[in-house]
Design a protein around this motif. Structure first.
Motif, mmCIF file in Angstrom:
data_model
loop_
_atom_site.group_PDB
_atom_site.id
_atom_site.type_symbol
_atom_site.label_atom_id
_atom_site.label_comp_id
_atom_site.label_asym_id
_atom_site.label_seq_id
_atom_site.Cartn_x
_atom_site.Cartn_y
_atom_site.Cartn_z
ATOM 1 N N HIS A 169 0.819 -1.216 0.000
ATOM 2 C CA HIS A 169 0.000 0.000 0.000
ATOM 3 C C HIS A 169 0.854 1.267 0.000
ATOM 4 O O HIS A 169 0.344 2.364 0.228
ATOM 5 N N ALA A 170 2.160 1.106 -0.282
ATOM 6 C CA ALA A 170 3.091 2.242 -0.383
ATOM 7 C C ALA A 170 3.144 3.067 0.894
ATOM 8 O O ALA A 170 3.253 4.303 0.858
ATOM 9 N N LEU A 171 3.093 2.382 2.024
ATOM 10 C CA LEU A 171 3.211 3.020 3.326
ATOM 11 C C LEU A 171 4.510 2.583 3.993
ATOM 12 O O LEU A 171 5.061 1.531 3.685
ATOM 13 N N THR A 172 4.989 3.398 4.921
ATOM 14 C CA THR A 172 6.164 3.052 5.714
ATOM 15 C C THR A 172 5.726 2.330 6.992
ATOM 16 O O THR A 172 4.537 2.297 7.324
ATOM 17 N N LEU A 173 6.699 1.772 7.705
ATOM 18 C CA LEU A 173 6.419 1.151 8.995
ATOM 19 C C LEU A 173 7.369 1.715 10.037
ATOM 20 O O LEU A 173 8.585 1.549 9.940
ATOM 21 N N ASP A 174 6.806 2.413 11.030
ATOM 22 C CA ASP A 174 7.587 2.815 12.199
ATOM 23 C C ASP A 174 7.635 1.648 13.173
ATOM 24 O O ASP A 174 6.617 0.962 13.370
ATOM 25 N N VAL A 175 8.796 1.435 13.781
ATOM 26 C CA VAL A 175 8.944 0.363 14.767
ATOM 27 C C VAL A 175 9.589 0.938 16.021
ATOM 28 O O VAL A 175 10.703 1.470 15.969
ATOM 29 N N TRP A 176 8.877 0.836 17.131
ATOM 30 C CA TRP A 176 9.431 1.209 18.437
ATOM 31 C C TRP A 176 9.729 -0.081 19.179
ATOM 32 O O TRP A 176 8.836 -0.843 19.539
ATOM 33 N N SER A 177 11.022 -0.333 19.365
ATOM 34 C CA SER A 177 11.470 -1.524 20.072
ATOM 35 C C SER A 177 12.630 -1.153 20.977
ATOM 36 O O SER A 177 13.305 -0.148 20.754
ATOM 37 N N TYR A 178 12.865 -1.950 21.990
ATOM 38 C CA TYR A 178 14.024 -1.748 22.846
ATOM 39 C C TYR A 178 15.254 -2.399 22.218
ATOM 40 O O TYR A 178 15.148 -3.205 21.295
ATOM 41 N N GLN A 179 16.409 -2.064 22.747
ATOM 42 C CA GLN A 179 17.657 -2.591 22.180
ATOM 43 C C GLN A 179 17.682 -4.112 22.184
ATOM 44 O O GLN A 179 18.302 -4.733 21.318
ATOM 45 N N THR A 180 16.976 -4.723 23.133
ATOM 46 C CA THR A 180 16.934 -6.176 23.233
ATOM 47 C C THR A 180 16.068 -6.809 22.145
ATOM 48 O O THR A 180 16.056 -8.042 22.017
ATOM 49 N N VAL A 199 13.112 3.166 12.394
ATOM 50 C CA VAL A 199 13.340 2.740 13.776
ATOM 51 C C VAL A 199 13.209 3.956 14.683
ATOM 52 O O VAL A 199 13.923 4.945 14.534
ATOM 53 N N ASP A 200 12.291 3.899 15.626
ATOM 54 C CA ASP A 200 12.027 5.038 16.508
ATOM 55 C C ASP A 200 13.039 5.124 17.649
ATOM 56 O O ASP A 200 13.579 4.117 18.119
ATOM 57 N N HIS A 201 13.263 6.352 18.118
ATOM 58 C CA HIS A 201 13.935 6.625 19.382
ATOM 59 C C HIS A 201 15.290 5.937 19.521
ATOM 60 O O HIS A 201 15.573 5.256 20.519
ATOM 61 N N CYS A 202 16.129 6.099 18.491
ATOM 62 C CA CYS A 202 17.515 5.600 18.531
ATOM 63 C C CYS A 202 17.621 4.088 18.700
ATOM 64 O O CYS A 202 18.679 3.562 19.062
#
Length: 345
Positions: A169-180, A199-202
């Motif tokens: 659908h020509a959309l992006t995906l934001d992913v908020w995950s921890y370093q683990t 990738v969110d928040h470093c």
């Protein structure tokens, strides 16, 4: 569950006094929320007060946070209400937000297609991407969401099918995950190379529970896992989120709010690492307001980013402050060109 975020105290934030640095630098705030919660209300008026605090913020990107869901109808379509609510709250401020990262449950797999279509229709051209709630850790001390998800969502076959449908659908995906969880993010990016993953928040460097942000081994574990993600060309990184409780900074406990010199000094190892791994063309600064507002003012936050990027060329700074995000999310770059606002007024 109770909010894990630091409480916003406007009177405390007002004690921060510093001039705006590099006031001519155009900015696209590519990550903020809007909500009305027991912990506080942050709607269009509050956002516009922050973006009007002196920096040249030209546009913003709203990222899902379970605001204004529909309370009836099919459960899969309840998140469409968030898009409807945000557009209602921000009527009259067409660039704030210029784009929306919405929620659609990717555990629906290929069946998420009709939900994406409904969200796109509700968004009237502003829906640019999707994000799910995926940040999970076994330690209850590591929590950044009032309602944490179960473990393993990023690893399921259904999520992968849903991610492929997002790409179709020509959309992006934001992913908020921890370093683990960064190995899960790497596998996702490898499995769906046609999908642009932000990738969110470093990449979630941790500083609470069993994770000591000053411990070299903990830093190396974050860096090494993030390097494997950065090696894949379909990944991008948002630099910010340092006000999140899970990062471990506790500026809110001080008598005075932090100055930008302090923030730049504290954050430099993580910011420099993100820039080293992704480069300015695949990295973007974010405010993460109002989450980070519990620990610093909007003016101070962007001053810190300007200090951190000062050694770079103007072209590299433009990439970090607006161009990388605008290109990642398909936002009109003319919004950010020199003197655009004056010419268009």
């Amino acid at each position: 569950m109770a909010s894990p975020h630091h409480i916003v105290r406007e009177d405390w934030l007002a004690l921060a006094k510093e001039d705006v640095l590099a006031p001519g630098q155009a900015i696209f705030d590519c990550h903020h929320h809007l909500w009305d919660r027991p912990e506080g209300c942050y709607q269009s008026k509050a956002l516009m007060a922050d973006v009007g605090a002196g920096h040249d913020v030209r546009a913003s990107l709203y990222v899902q946070c379970r605001t204004g869901y529909r309370v009836d109808g099919p459960e899969a379509l309840c998140p469409v209400g968030e898009v409807e609510t945000v557009l209602d709250w921000t009527r009259g401020h067409d660039q704030f937000p210029a784009g929306i990262v919405a929620m659609a449950d990717l555990q629906l797999g290929e069946n998420v297609g009709p939900v994406l279509e409904a969200i796109a229709e509700a968004g009237k051209g502003r829906v640019k991407g999707i994000r799910n709630t995926t940040a999970w850790h076994a330690d209850p001390a590591v929590r950044s969401n009032p309602n944490p998800p179960p473990d393993g969502l990023l690893r399921t076959d259904a999520f992968l099918d849903g991610a492929r449908t997002v790409a179709a659908h020509a959309l992006t995906l934001d992913v908020w995950s921890y370093q683990t969880q960064l190995d899960d993010v790497r596998l996702l990016a490898e499995s769906v190379p046609e999908l642009s993953i932000i990738v969110d928040h470093c990449g979630g460097p941790l500083g609470v529970g069993q994770h000591d942000r000053f411990e070299p081994e903990n830093f190396r574990a974050w860096r090494d896992a993030l390097a494997a993600v950065a090696a894949l060309p379909n990944t991008r990184i948002k630099i910010g989120g340092f006000g999140l409780g899970v990062f471990g900074w506790r500026y809110s406990r001080d008598a005075l709010p932090p100055q930008s010199e302090t923030l730049a000094k504290d954050w430099r190892p993580w910011v420099d690492t993100c820039l080293e791994l992704f480069g300015p063309e695949r990295a973007m600064f974010e405010s993460n307001f109002p989450v980070d507002k519990g620990q610093m003012s909007y003016r101070t936050l962007w001053n810190a980013f300007k200090r951190l990027s000062a050694p770079l060329s103007q072209d590299e700074r433009d990439a970090l402050f607006w161009r990388s995000a605008a290109r990642s999310y398909g936002i009109d770059e003319q919004i950010f060109v020199h003197d655009y606002r004056r010419i268009s007024s």
